[in-house]
Write a protein that holds these residues in place. Structure first.
Motif, mmCIF file in Angstrom:
data_model
loop_
_atom_site.group_PDB
_atom_site.id
_atom_site.type_symbol
_atom_site.label_atom_id
_atom_site.label_comp_id
_atom_site.label_asym_id
_atom_site.label_seq_id
_atom_site.Cartn_x
_atom_site.Cartn_y
_atom_site.Cartn_z
ATOM 1 N N UNK A 53 0.832 -1.203 0.000
ATOM 2 C CA UNK A 53 0.000 0.000 0.000
ATOM 3 C C UNK A 53 0.862 1.246 0.000
ATOM 4 N N UNK A 54 0.247 2.365 -0.398
ATOM 5 C CA UNK A 54 0.922 3.657 -0.401
ATOM 6 C C UNK A 54 0.117 4.645 0.430
ATOM 7 N N UNK A 55 0.808 5.651 0.948
ATOM 8 C CA UNK A 55 0.183 6.775 1.647
ATOM 9 C C UNK A 55 0.837 8.055 1.145
ATOM 10 N N UNK A 56 0.017 9.049 0.759
ATOM 11 C CA UNK A 56 0.557 10.296 0.254
ATOM 12 C C UNK A 56 0.010 11.465 1.065
ATOM 13 N N UNK A 57 0.283 12.695 0.601
ATOM 14 C CA UNK A 57 -0.127 13.873 1.352
ATOM 15 C C UNK A 57 -1.630 14.105 1.286
ATOM 16 N N UNK A 92 -4.590 -4.847 -7.428
ATOM 17 C CA UNK A 92 -6.007 -4.530 -7.275
ATOM 18 C C UNK A 92 -6.252 -3.032 -7.155
ATOM 19 N N UNK A 93 -5.223 -2.247 -7.065
ATOM 20 C CA UNK A 93 -5.350 -0.809 -6.917
ATOM 21 C C UNK A 93 -4.297 -0.093 -7.746
ATOM 22 N N UNK A 94 -4.142 1.202 -7.506
ATOM 23 C CA UNK A 94 -4.719 1.983 -6.415
ATOM 24 C C UNK A 94 -6.182 2.349 -6.673
ATOM 25 N N UNK A 95 -6.883 2.727 -5.613
ATOM 26 C CA UNK A 95 -8.268 3.149 -5.738
ATOM 27 C C UNK A 95 -8.382 4.615 -6.102
ATOM 28 N N UNK A 96 -7.316 5.358 -5.967
ATOM 29 C CA UNK A 96 -7.269 6.749 -6.414
ATOM 30 C C UNK A 96 -5.845 7.054 -6.827
ATOM 31 N N UNK A 97 -5.672 8.153 -7.556
ATOM 32 C CA UNK A 97 -4.339 8.533 -7.980
ATOM 33 C C UNK A 97 -3.430 8.834 -6.802
ATOM 34 N N UNK A 98 -2.140 8.598 -6.982
ATOM 35 C CA UNK A 98 -1.147 8.793 -5.915
ATOM 36 C C UNK A 98 -0.475 10.139 -6.115
ATOM 37 N N UNK A 99 -0.790 11.088 -5.263
ATOM 38 C CA UNK A 99 -0.155 12.394 -5.339
ATOM 39 C C UNK A 99 1.290 12.329 -4.910
ATOM 40 N N UNK A 100 2.157 13.044 -5.627
ATOM 41 C CA UNK A 100 3.583 13.018 -5.308
ATOM 42 C C UNK A 100 4.135 14.431 -5.165
ATOM 43 N N UNK A 101 3.298 15.337 -4.616
ATOM 44 C CA UNK A 101 3.767 16.687 -4.319
ATOM 45 C C UNK A 101 4.757 16.682 -3.159
ATOM 46 N N UNK A 106 5.570 3.980 1.068
ATOM 47 C CA UNK A 106 5.165 2.683 0.548
ATOM 48 C C UNK A 106 5.360 1.659 1.661
ATOM 49 N N UNK A 107 4.281 0.998 2.035
ATOM 50 C CA UNK A 107 4.276 0.062 3.160
ATOM 51 C C UNK A 107 3.900 -1.325 2.644
ATOM 52 N N UNK A 108 4.518 -2.371 3.190
ATOM 53 C CA UNK A 108 4.253 -3.714 2.668
ATOM 54 C C UNK A 108 4.457 -4.766 3.750
ATOM 55 N N UNK A 126 8.633 -7.258 4.411
ATOM 56 C CA UNK A 126 7.921 -6.585 5.497
ATOM 57 C C UNK A 126 8.683 -5.305 5.829
ATOM 58 N N UNK A 127 7.986 -4.164 5.767
ATOM 59 C CA UNK A 127 8.645 -2.909 6.094
ATOM 60 C C UNK A 127 8.016 -1.744 5.353
ATOM 61 N N UNK A 128 8.810 -0.703 5.134
ATOM 62 C CA UNK A 128 8.313 0.498 4.448
ATOM 63 C C UNK A 128 9.496 1.242 3.837
ATOM 64 N N UNK A 129 9.225 1.970 2.764
ATOM 65 C CA UNK A 129 10.218 2.835 2.139
ATOM 66 C C UNK A 129 9.561 4.184 1.870
ATOM 67 N N UNK A 130 10.360 5.241 1.848
ATOM 68 C CA UNK A 130 9.872 6.587 1.567
ATOM 69 C C UNK A 130 10.406 7.021 0.210
ATOM 70 N N UNK A 131 9.504 7.472 -0.650
ATOM 71 C CA UNK A 131 9.874 7.912 -1.989
ATOM 72 C C UNK A 131 9.728 9.428 -2.070
ATOM 73 N N UNK A 132 10.792 10.109 -2.400
ATOM 74 C CA UNK A 132 10.745 11.568 -2.504
ATOM 75 C C UNK A 132 11.468 12.067 -3.752
ATOM 76 N N UNK A 133 11.746 11.160 -4.691
ATOM 77 C CA UNK A 133 12.517 11.559 -5.870
ATOM 78 C C UNK A 133 11.636 12.327 -6.849
ATOM 79 N N UNK A 134 12.214 13.304 -7.501
ATOM 80 C CA UNK A 134 11.536 14.059 -8.550
ATOM 81 C C UNK A 134 12.363 14.080 -9.834
ATOM 82 N N UNK A 135 13.416 13.266 -9.850
ATOM 83 C CA UNK A 135 14.241 13.176 -11.052
ATOM 84 C C UNK A 135 13.648 12.134 -11.991
#
Length: 256
Positions: A53-57, A92-101, A106-108, A126-135
């Motif tokens: 799963x993902x979580x955004x702003x 099966x998802x995402x159920x909505x677009x993932x904002x990347x502002x 990302x959790x799994x 098992x764990x999580x990663x943070x994505x902040x790249x804009x390149x």
């Protein structure tokens, strides 16, 4: 969550009664999840369950990309070799677009069923990663997530100036014994495909709504591959759309 959370936005310009445009944003698009490696000894097909799963702003709640219980795992047959196209994990998802502002979490927690109880199962990742790249805008890149008994590859892209598109496909008629349907999409002139559905259709139905991110004023192409179960017919169809400035909802009626 129901799809189209962003496809029915409230940021209409100049106002909702005379909508001419909506604001675009940085968005993340996940193209595929793939089982890339298994180090545990598995007797027979792989029974994969858990979540990705993902979580955004936009929302702190989980936006599930993959979500299966132990009683309803995804079964990967013995002929679905690792590092082959058949090792793709259905999303099966995402159920909505993932904002990347801002940063995206990302959790799994994904396991391989083994034995009678959950204590016997193998922990895949098992764990999580943070994505902040804009390149590397509008380009797919793959990251390997290593776990205790294997690894999963996630392929994703950061899209600049993107909007959300929601796709709904209705199967109106089914003749004979049904057919096998493979549905995928291409977005924003990126050559990699997004697998939306791959299965057997035996009766008229509505497929789940699918959400993808598309760069403004670039094409969204839906690709259909249909095979009759008796092998008598094979159909390929490609349907192009363009992401306009106004809100877009795509509804497609498939007759086979």
């Amino acid at each position: 969550m129901e799809a189209m959370m962003l496809s029915n936005p409230t940021d209409c310009w100049p106002h909702m009664w005379a909508c001419k445009a909506h604001s675009v944003q940085f968005m993340m698009q996940i193209f595929s999840l793939k089982l890339s490696n298994i180090t545990a000894v598995v007797d027979g097909p792989v029974h994969l369950y858990g979540y990705f799963a993902v979580q955004d702003h936009l929302d702190p709640l989980r936006n599930y990309i993959f979500n299966r219980t132990r009683d309803d795992p995804f079964i990967m047959g013995q002929d679905n070799g690792v590092n082959s196209d058949n090792s793709l994990i259905p999303m099966s998802g995402p159920k909505r677009g993932i904002g990347n502002q801002a940063r995206v979490l990302i959790e799994f927690d994904m396991k391989i069923k083994n034995g009678e109880t959950q204590d016997d199962d193998f922990q895949l990742i098992d764990g999580a990663i943070i994505c902040s790249e804009f390149s590397l805008p509008d380009r797919v890149f793959t990251q390997r997530i290593e776990g205790d008994c294997g690894a999963v590859d996630i392929s994703r892209a950061i899209l600049h100036g993107a909007v959300e598109a929601t796709i709904e496909v209705s199967i109106s008629q089914v003749h004979g014994n049904g057919f096998s349907l493979s549905l995928y999409s291409y977005i924003s002139q990126i050559p990699e495909k997004i697998q939306l559905f791959d299965g057997v259709i035996s009766k008229p139905c509505d497929l789940n709504r699918f959400v993808v991110a598309v760069v403004l004023n670039t094409p969204l192409i839906l690709a259909f591959k249909v095979d009759q179960r008796d092998g008598s017919n094979h159909v390929c169809a490609y349907c192009p759309f363009k992401a306009p400035m106004f809100s877009t909802y795509l509804s497609f009626l498939l007759v086979v």
